[in-house]
Write an enzyme that holds these catalytic residues in place. Structure first.
Site, PDB file in Angstrom:
ATOM      1  N   GLU A 178       0.834  -1.208   0.000  1.00 18.33           N
ATOM      2  CA  GLU A 178       0.000   0.000   0.000  1.00 18.33           C
ATOM      3  C   GLU A 178       0.864   1.250   0.000  1.00 18.33           C
ATOM      4  OE1 GLU A 178      -0.581  -2.538   1.994  1.00 18.33           O
ATOM      5  OE2 GLU A 178      -2.436  -3.266   1.098  1.00 18.33           O
TER       6      GLU A 178
ATOM      7  N   HIS B 277     -11.516  -6.432   8.247  1.00 20.09           N
ATOM      8  CA  HIS B 277     -12.283  -6.251   7.021  1.00 20.09           C
ATOM      9  C   HIS B 277     -13.489  -5.360   7.280  1.00 20.09           C
ATOM     10  CE1 HIS B 277      -9.875  -9.750   6.019  1.00 20.09           C
ATOM     11  NE2 HIS B 277     -10.141  -9.535   4.758  1.00 20.09           N
TER      12      HIS B 277
END
Lengths: 424, 424
Positions: free
Chosen positions: A121, A191
């Site tokens: 990322e 998540h």
């Protein structure tokens, strides 16, 4: 491997019982499937139409049923077609994305423009800054909001400060970072996170969160074309659940403006993303009690539209803010502080924040954790029932009218105030 | 060529390789070039190179003195690393973009950035193109293709990868030269940036200045391997180690690296071995950690690489381009010092930009919260003007005024990092 060579009569009866039980469980859970965590929702139609006050469509009749996934895909397709220097990239983007938001784009535009990146990322965002500094429009994807943190240094120290530290000579406004966001029913710690509060504290960033497919497409196109870098959080539980008749054409919705979804006179409710649905259900419950709620979708979390909120709170006198992220130092904290600065005398009750708890996002306890319509409804009732006079003894009153004043005409100037009873 | 194996001379004894990567050099300490094919620069370029190196050294010396006089707050010196920037600048094209770390001012001078502009940037005066917002020596200069510097180490390596990718996919004959130190090569951004550049194909030249120190951290505490270049075998990109005090070697390697980048449409890595002669910055004091014992250990390495200005000067004498390099050093040095003094006076007299500039360029527009905060500050300053150094942001300041400040109550600016006696 079973050690039994044949099933006896008793065993097959047990197996039948298990089979019947399992079909019953499946049938029950199918009902509750829509919101996997928590009670099934009220039967409401959450689909929307385009707000004609905000956008004028060229072909208002050319609509197509899309969910958020497809709306976002459509928006990126339009962006790639109309902006020659645009790129779409991220982890697993090439085959269509783990949420299927980039399906068909690589086949249409080629691997130079729609491509997979290595799994990093911080690399994705550093790469995006370089592309944007060259004048391109990178539309990068961070697969889950929970994983945006390795990129946080790039966001905070590079993206947010690029224009500032060069006094406008350079900027990385081309960056749009799409990210999945929020609770999904079974996500657990990593998540389900709602990280927008971490970005609110960084001057220079813009965070946008849509609530529906029409909003998602318009806001994403608005974000891509915005001269500022924008983080676009997409509520993943609504990827397939939210469906609208979305215009097929190219349209943008304004960034930095909140939208009043429902007018009301009793209480202002602010939310964004999937929380809007909870607010709408709660307001339906409140309406049965005669409470008229005004619902505002914040849409742009930072810099947020304080004027719309202020106007509404001055009208209703009560404010409730809801978001999935933890309550401490969340978006609600900032809005509450700002509103009490500006509308202190208009407030009839303390500002309520109905948010997640200050724990990491729990796995099985999600039905208890999330701010759902029952918690919002309870808060609403509390706010409506809050009477200031329980706590304050008015020691002197001056009337501005000589005739017997009605409630609306009395101007009470509270000269001295003492707390009669300690507020709980 | 004389090959230096760093492993045997400077630390890195934990490396598993038997021998180190050899270091490329073309010229020995006396200026004798081993092969005429390495002489790719013509006479005007070489003279310019020499002049810029001397200018850099002399202007650094004056700037450090100015810091001791509290006329500037911060500065980086480039002692013994003067060759890196100009030599690379000589070998790349004018359109190539540069991403700096911070110790490469020579490339700015090479590309035409003047001492006057450097001094104004270092002070942050209203003639600074970045309007005093960035820390001193953190340049962003579009007219010579220099991207905005920032202090976080290594974060710009990924930017170089993105820039190079934009150049490749937009089919431009440009490269992105990305500088870093050996300390930056330990960051996660280094790994992400190089992996992205190699995997996705970026037209980027990564240049790592290995100068043996990252503030006080020597290379034994920075890595266990054989420097930084061998890591590129893992990333799948060509790498070379170059003698950083040999301008001809740097220029030759850069020219060929650029050709390689354009041919294979991928990045190339160059590790440039030098020595940080001065302190890390004006906030550092090297003798605290570079004791006599440490310097004794480093002596073989320092003797092997020598001084870039003297090496180039001897080469120019041997070639007959200069009659006496020491005279040229004197002449150019004196001119540089005079220019510094002239513009230092101007720098002292130029005030900082207006304080309202602080609120600009956070976004492409001024959002409501910044508008409000600006008005609040204006109103506050109107009430308490004597506590703010408004004169530094309004009137011209001369040396005479500065001495007067000694006898007035110290403003917040004077107390910050000041070496002048505080209330004299």
């Amino acid at each position: 491997v079973s050690t039994q060579s044949t099933w006896g009569f008793q065993e097959s009866k047990d197996m039948m019982k298990v089979f019947q039980l399992s079909t019953r469980i499946t049938r029950f859970t199918l009902l509750a499937r829509v919101f996997s965590a928590g009670p099934p929702p009220l039967k409401m139609d959450f689909s929307e139409k385009v707000n004609t006050k905000e956008v004028t469509l060229k072909n208002p009749d050319k609509l197509k049923k899309m969910n958020i996934c497809q709306a976002v895909n459509n928006a990126m397709d339009i962006a790639l077609a109309t902006i020659p220097k645009s790129y779409v990239f991220g982890e697993d983007v090439k085959f269509g994305g783990v949420f299927r938001c980039t399906v068909g784009l690589n086949e249409k535009y080629g691997t130079d423009r729609v491509f997979n990146t290595p799994l990093s990322e911080q690399g994705i965002l550093g790469f995006s800054v370089g592309l944007a500094a060259a004048g391109c429009t990178p539309i990068c994807e961070i697969q889950f909001g929970d994983y945006i943190f390795p990129a946080f240094d790039q966001f905070h120290n590079e993206v947010a400060k690029y224009r500032y530290r060069s006094a406008g000579l350079y900027n990385v406004g081309g960056i749009t970072c799409r990210c999945s966001y929020g609770a999904v029913g079974h996500g657990g710690h990593y998540h389900s996170q709602a990280p927008e509060a971490h970005f609110m504290h960084t001057a220079g960033l813009t965070v946008v969160i849509p609530r529906s497919p029409i909003q998602a497409k318009g806001l994403l196109l608005g974000s891509i074309r915005s001269p500022d870098p924008i983080i676009f959080f997409e509520p993943k539980i609504l990827y397939r659940m939210a469906e609208d008749m979305v215009p097929e054409e190219d349209y943008t919705l304004p960034i930095g403006k909140a939208e009043v979804l429902q007018e009301g006179k009793d209480i202002t409710m602010i939310g964004y993303g999937a929380s809007i649905r909870q607010l709408m259900m709660a307001s339906k419950m409140a309406e049965e009690k005669g409470i008229k709620c005004e619902i505002i979708d914040l849409r742009t979390i930072i810099p947020y539209d304080i004027e719309t909120i202020e106007k509404s709170v001055k009208k209703t006198g009560r404010l409730l803010i809801t978001h999935e992220g933890p309550v401490t130092s969340g978006a609600g904290a900032e809005i509450a502080a700002k509103i009490q600065e500006r509308c202190f005398l208009s407030l009839k009750a303390p500002i309520a924040r109905v948010c997640g708890f200050d724990t990491p996002f729990p796995f099985v306890y999600e039905p208890f954790y999330l701010p759902n319509r029952f918690k919002i409804f309870e808060s609403t009732l509390k706010l409506m029932e809050f009477q200031l006079k329980q706590y304050i003894s008015i020691q002197s009153v001056s009337y501005t009218h000589l005739t017997l004043p009605t409630k609306a005409q009395v101007q009470i100037s509270v000269v001295a105030v003492s707390l009669k009873k300690k507020p709980t | 060529t004389t090959e230096i194996y760093t492993r045997s001379i400077v630390g890195s004894v934990r490396c598993v390789q038997e021998t180190g990567f050899p270091i490329f050099r073309t010229m020995d300490l006396e200026g004798n070039v081993s092969d005429s094919k390495y002489e790719i620069l013509d006479k005007p370029t070489l003279i310019k190179l020499f002049d810029i190196m001397v200018t850099e050294r002399e202007s650094d010396r004056i700037a450090l003195n100015m810091h001791r006089q509290n006329r500037i707050t911060f500065y980086f010196s480039h002692l013994y690393e003067e060759a890196v920037g100009p030599a690379i600048g000589a070998a790349i094209k004018d359109e190539d973009k540069i991403v700096l770390q911070y110790r490469e001012q020579g490339i700015l001078l090479w590309r035409g950035f003047s001492i006057q502009e450097i001094l104004h940037t270092v002070k942050g005066s209203n003639k600074d193109h970045a309007k005093g917002k960035a820390l001193a020596c953190h340049y962003s200069i579009p007219k010579i293709g220099v991207l905005p510097l920032s202090a976080p180490i290594g974060s710009k390596i990924g930017h170089g990868a993105g820039l190079g990718y934009a150049f490749r996919t937009q089919k431009e004959d440009k490269i992105a030269v990305t500088f870093m130190g050996e300390g930056a090569a330990s960051q996660g951004d280094f790994h992400a940036g190089l992996n992205f550049a190699a995997t996705l194909g970026s037209q980027t030249l990564f240049v790592c200045r290995n100068n043996c120190y990252a503030i006080s951290t020597p290379i034994e505490d920075q890595y266990a391997g054989d420097g930084v270049a061998p890591r590129c075998i893992g990333y799948g990109m060509p790498a070379i180690k170059v003698d950083g005090c040999d301008p001809l070697a740097i220029a030759y390697a850069t020219k060929h690296a650029r050709q390689m980048i354009m041919e294979r449409k991928g990045p190339v890595f160059m590790e440039v071995y030098g020595y940080r002669g001065g302190d890390h910055s004006t906030s550092d004091s090297a003798p605290l950690y570079r004791t006599k014992e440490v310097l004794a250990k480093l002596k073989p390495y320092l003797d092997a690489i020598g001084d870039p200005i003297i090496r180039l000067g001897k080469y120019l004498e041997k070639k007959g381009y200069l009659a006496n390099y020491k005279e040229q050093m004197d002449k150019v040095g004196k001119a540089a010092v005079a220019e510094c003094h002239k513009y230092a006076k101007e720098m002292d007299e130029t005030p900082y930009p207006e304080y309202k500039t602080m609120f600009e360029d956070v976004y492409s527009y001024t959002p409501q919260n910044l508008q409000e905060q600006m008005e609040q500050l204006d109103a506050h300053i109107k009430k308490f003007p004597e506590f703010y150094p408004l004169s530094d942001f309004k009137k011209k300041q001369s040396l005479f005024n500065l001495t007067c400040l000694l006898y007035t109550s110290p403003s917040p600016r004077d107390q910050r990092g000041s070496r002048m006696p505080s209330s004299a």
